[in-house]
Design a protein around this motif. Structure first.
Motif, PDB file in Angstrom:
ATOM      1  N   ASP A 107       1.441  -1.472  -0.058  1.00 62.74           N
ATOM      2  CA  ASP A 107       0.264  -0.113   0.083  1.00 62.74           C
ATOM      3  C   ASP A 107       0.334   1.245   0.247  1.00 62.74           C
ATOM      4  OD1 ASP A 107      -1.856  -1.474   0.015  1.00 62.74           O
ATOM      5  OD2 ASP A 107      -2.563  -1.500   2.062  1.00 62.74           O
ATOM      6  N   HIS A 108       1.886   1.175   0.316  1.00 65.10           N
ATOM      7  CA  HIS A 108       3.296   2.034   0.141  1.00 65.10           C
ATOM      8  C   HIS A 108       4.481   2.163  -0.991  1.00 65.10           C
ATOM      9  CE1 HIS A 108       1.169   3.615   3.847  1.00 65.10           C
ATOM     10  NE2 HIS A 108       2.055   2.013   4.231  1.00 65.10           N
ATOM     11  N   ALA A 109       5.117   2.974  -1.637  1.00 64.03           N
ATOM     12  CA  ALA A 109       5.683   4.002  -2.325  1.00 64.03           C
ATOM     13  C   ALA A 109       6.871   3.449  -0.981  1.00 64.03           C
ATOM     14  CB  ALA A 109       6.246   5.124  -2.736  1.00 64.03           C
ATOM     15  N   VAL A 110       7.467   1.958  -1.686  1.00 62.96           N
ATOM     16  CA  VAL A 110       8.739   2.078  -1.104  1.00 62.96           C
ATOM     17  C   VAL A 110       9.704   1.523  -1.526  1.00 62.96           C
ATOM     18  CG1 VAL A 110      10.178  -0.003   0.580  1.00 62.96           C
ATOM     19  CG2 VAL A 110       7.548  -0.123   0.791  1.00 62.96           C
ATOM     20  N   GLN A 111      10.968   2.375  -1.209  1.00 59.78           N
ATOM     21  CA  GLN A 111      12.297   2.122  -2.586  1.00 59.78           C
ATOM     22  C   GLN A 111      13.216   0.824  -1.830  1.00 59.78           C
ATOM     23  OE1 GLN A 111      14.635   5.502  -4.038  1.00 59.78           O
ATOM     24  NE2 GLN A 111      13.179   7.043  -3.234  1.00 59.78           N
ATOM     25  N   TRP A 112      13.074  -0.207  -2.348  1.00 60.33           N
ATOM     26  CA  TRP A 112      14.068  -1.625  -1.660  1.00 60.33           C
ATOM     27  C   TRP A 112      15.009  -1.331  -1.634  1.00 60.33           C
ATOM     28  CZ3 TRP A 112      11.481  -3.462   2.493  1.00 60.33           C
ATOM     29  CH2 TRP A 112      10.226  -3.541   1.837  1.00 60.33           C
ATOM     30  N   ASN A 113      15.794  -2.368  -1.567  1.00 59.38           N
ATOM     31  CA  ASN A 113      17.963  -1.757  -1.615  1.00 59.38           C
ATOM     32  C   ASN A 113      17.779  -0.932  -2.021  1.00 59.38           C
ATOM     33  OD1 ASN A 113      19.688  -3.770  -2.379  1.00 59.38           O
ATOM     34  ND2 ASN A 113      19.303  -3.316  -4.393  1.00 59.38           N
ATOM     35  N   CYS A 114      17.709   0.452  -0.989  1.00 60.05           N
ATOM     36  CA  CYS A 114      18.276   1.280  -0.206  1.00 60.05           C
ATOM     37  C   CYS A 114      18.726   1.796   0.496  1.00 60.05           C
ATOM     38  CB  CYS A 114      16.731   2.604  -1.015  1.00 60.05           C
ATOM     39  SG  CYS A 114      17.475   4.225  -1.516  1.00 60.05           S
ATOM     40  N   ARG A 115      19.400   1.745   0.924  1.00 59.88           N
ATOM     41  CA  ARG A 115      20.282   2.123   2.656  1.00 59.88           C
ATOM     42  C   ARG A 115      20.740   3.698   2.397  1.00 59.88           C
ATOM     43  NH1 ARG A 115      25.164   2.827   4.400  1.00 59.88           N
ATOM     44  NH2 ARG A 115      25.652   2.411   6.332  1.00 59.88           N
ATOM     45  N   ILE A 116      19.456   4.669   3.602  1.00 60.26           N
ATOM     46  CA  ILE A 116      20.322   5.867   3.436  1.00 60.26           C
ATOM     47  C   ILE A 116      21.066   5.057   4.512  1.00 60.26           C
ATOM     48  CG2 ILE A 116      19.577   7.127   4.726  1.00 60.26           C
ATOM     49  CD1 ILE A 116      17.448   6.839   2.084  1.00 60.26           C
ATOM     50  N   GLU A 117      22.170   6.690   3.560  1.00 61.18           N
ATOM     51  CA  GLU A 117      23.725   6.345   4.093  1.00 61.18           C
ATOM     52  C   GLU A 117      23.795   7.714   5.268  1.00 61.18           C
ATOM     53  OE1 GLU A 117      26.112   6.856   0.526  1.00 61.18           O
ATOM     54  OE2 GLU A 117      26.055   5.365  -0.027  1.00 61.18           O
ATOM     55  N   SER A 118      22.943   8.540   5.181  1.00 61.34           N
ATOM     56  CA  SER A 118      23.090   9.668   6.055  1.00 61.34           C
ATOM     57  C   SER A 118      21.943  11.079   6.193  1.00 61.34           C
ATOM     58  CB  SER A 118      24.513  10.403   6.085  1.00 61.34           C
ATOM     59  OG  SER A 118      24.407  11.408   4.536  1.00 61.34           O
ATOM     60  N   LEU A 119      21.702  11.470   7.116  1.00 64.32           N
ATOM     61  CA  LEU A 119      20.492  12.527   7.298  1.00 64.32           C
ATOM     62  C   LEU A 119      21.772  14.111   7.161  1.00 64.32           C
ATOM     63  CD1 LEU A 119      18.185  11.247   9.556  1.00 64.32           C
ATOM     64  CD2 LEU A 119      17.994  11.005   7.007  1.00 64.32           C
ATOM     65  N   SER A 120      20.719  14.974   6.812  1.00 61.74           N
ATOM     66  CA  SER A 120      21.656  15.974   6.662  1.00 61.74           C
ATOM     67  C   SER A 120      19.815  17.450   7.150  1.00 61.74           C
ATOM     68  CB  SER A 120      22.453  16.658   5.834  1.00 61.74           C
ATOM     69  OG  SER A 120      22.230  16.919   4.640  1.00 61.74           O
ATOM     70  N   ARG A 121      20.440  18.479   7.628  1.00 61.47           N
ATOM     71  CA  ARG A 121      19.808  19.038   7.578  1.00 61.47           C
ATOM     72  C   ARG A 121      19.742  20.548   6.801  1.00 61.47           C
ATOM     73  NH1 ARG A 121      13.513  19.398   9.602  1.00 61.47           N
ATOM     74  NH2 ARG A 121      13.690  21.569  10.412  1.00 61.47           N
ATOM     75  N   GLU A 122      19.168  20.776   6.098  1.00 56.15           N
ATOM     76  CA  GLU A 122      19.387  21.584   5.173  1.00 56.15           C
ATOM     77  C   GLU A 122      18.165  22.841   5.016  1.00 56.15           C
ATOM     78  OE1 GLU A 122      20.187  20.746   1.145  1.00 56.15           O
ATOM     79  OE2 GLU A 122      22.317  19.303   2.153  1.00 56.15           O
ATOM     80  N   GLY A 123      18.151  23.932   5.777  1.00 52.17           N
ATOM     81  CA  GLY A 123      16.544  24.981   6.010  1.00 52.17           C
ATOM     82  C   GLY A 123      15.609  24.053   6.890  1.00 52.17           C
ATOM     83  N   ALA A 124      13.954  24.340   6.463  1.00 52.41           N
ATOM     84  CA  ALA A 124      13.992  23.233   6.825  1.00 52.41           C
ATOM     85  C   ALA A 124      13.618  21.852   6.097  1.00 52.41           C
ATOM     86  CB  ALA A 124      12.427  23.999   6.375  1.00 52.41           C
ATOM     87  N   LEU A 125      14.181  21.932   5.399  1.00 48.90           N
ATOM     88  CA  LEU A 125      14.447  20.110   4.781  1.00 48.90           C
ATOM     89  C   LEU A 125      15.055  19.293   5.479  1.00 48.90           C
ATOM     90  CD1 LEU A 125      13.503  20.730   1.246  1.00 48.90           C
ATOM     91  CD2 LEU A 125      11.531  20.068   2.695  1.00 48.90           C
TER      92      LEU A 125
END
Length: 310
Positions: A107-125
């Motif tokens: 029921d959702h948009a899932v990106q498989w085989n997709c490892r998120i390597e890092s999170l960064s904050r850019e302004g409000a996003l």
């Protein structure tokens, strides 16, 4: 909001369902090749047809009223059934444990085989980096095992990283064996016998087909002691333990393999979910609550509630 959820297991999908119902847009990212995680089912070709193994979580219970209502919906949809052999109130996914995750993920948009390597904050996003590029979102939910949390959130909420690092999972070696004939044992389950933490006749679960199939899981202590052993050694040791525990000679194996779960049984941080509305960042997962499938669902739903509350 556009909300990114890292981890498409039960916690992440539980949060996603509630958030989408409330009108938010959700994208999920998971490093696995497909749905299942610790509710995975493996299938293996044998001379007697396909053998199926629930090699992660073996069953679940439903004590929370909200989760019990969710399980009733799964039962009505044919993706869950009671399994009395594991005890009163035990449920399994049908025809495999992964049917539940497959159904929710569809029921959702899932990106498989997709490892998120890092999170960064850019302004409000938020910007999420992975091997093929980047994604942006207004808010991020991290729904991965405790051991994978710190690298993502340490730069933004150091105390959350410390909480995750202090909440360690226990490992589990799992052997999957298909036999040419029925194992001569009256029951379908075995708990805590020597090196074995759990063993079950997987082919006896509701909705299963194929040859006689057993899943044998080492106890946390045994699995820790043998964590770096090779698969062949683990197979020989655990099958010998199974034969001794059942008090019978095992039939000829027609297929056998092993899987090492480094993060099998979660710890418990004594929380339900955590959310920083000013950052738009939150955590959910069974490791916050306790080592049960229900805990993952409850944590995801709780975090969605915190997001919706502002």
């Amino acid at each position: 909001m556009q909300i990114a959820i890292i981890g498409a297991g039960l916690a992440g999908l539980s949060a996603a369902n509630a958030l989408v119902t409330a009108g938010h847009t959700v994208g999920l990212f998971d490093k696995a090749r497909g749905p299942g995680g610790r509710m995975s089912t493996r299938r293996t070709e044998t001379e007697r047809g396909l053998a199926f193994f629930d090699h992660g979580a073996q069953y679940f219970t439903a004590r929370d009223p909200g989760f019990a209502a969710e399980v009733a919906r799964w039962e009505a949809a044919g993706s869950a059934a009671r399994w009395p052999a594991a005890g009163e109130g035990a449920w399994v996914g049908t025809p495999g444990m992964n049917a539940i995750i497959k159904g929710l993920a569809a029921d959702h948009a899932v990106q498989w085989n997709c490892r998120i390597e890092s999170l960064s904050r850019e302004g409000a996003l938020w910007r999420l980096k992975h091997a093929d590029g980047t994604e942006t979102a207004d808010a991020v939910i991290v729904a991965v095992p405790a051991e994978q949390v710190a690298d993502l959130v340490a730069a933004h909420r150091g105390e959350w990283a410390e909480l995750a690092q202090a909440t360690r999972s226990q490992p589990c070696w799992t052997v999957m064996a298909a036999f040419g004939s029925r194992v001569d044992f009256a029951g379908d389950c075995l708990r805590t016998e020597g090196a074995i933490g759990w063993a079950a006749r997987n082919s006896a679960k509701p909705g299963r087909t194929g040859p006689e199939s057993w899943v044998v899981q080492g106890s946390p202590a045994w699995s820790t002691e043998h964590l770096e052993d090779d698969a062949e050694t683990v197979i020989a040791l655990l099958l010998a333990e199974l034969a001794a525990a059942l008090g019978c000679e095992l039939p000829e194996t027609i297929a056998v393999q092993a899987h090492r779960w480094r993060y099998a049984m979660s710890g418990s941080a004594g929380r339900t979910a955590v959310w920083d509305g000013s950052l738009g960042l939150g955590l959910c997962g069974d490791w916050l609550v306790g080592p049960r499938i229900e805990s993952a669902w409850v944590s995801g739903r709780a975090l969605a509630g915190l997001v919706l509350a502002g």
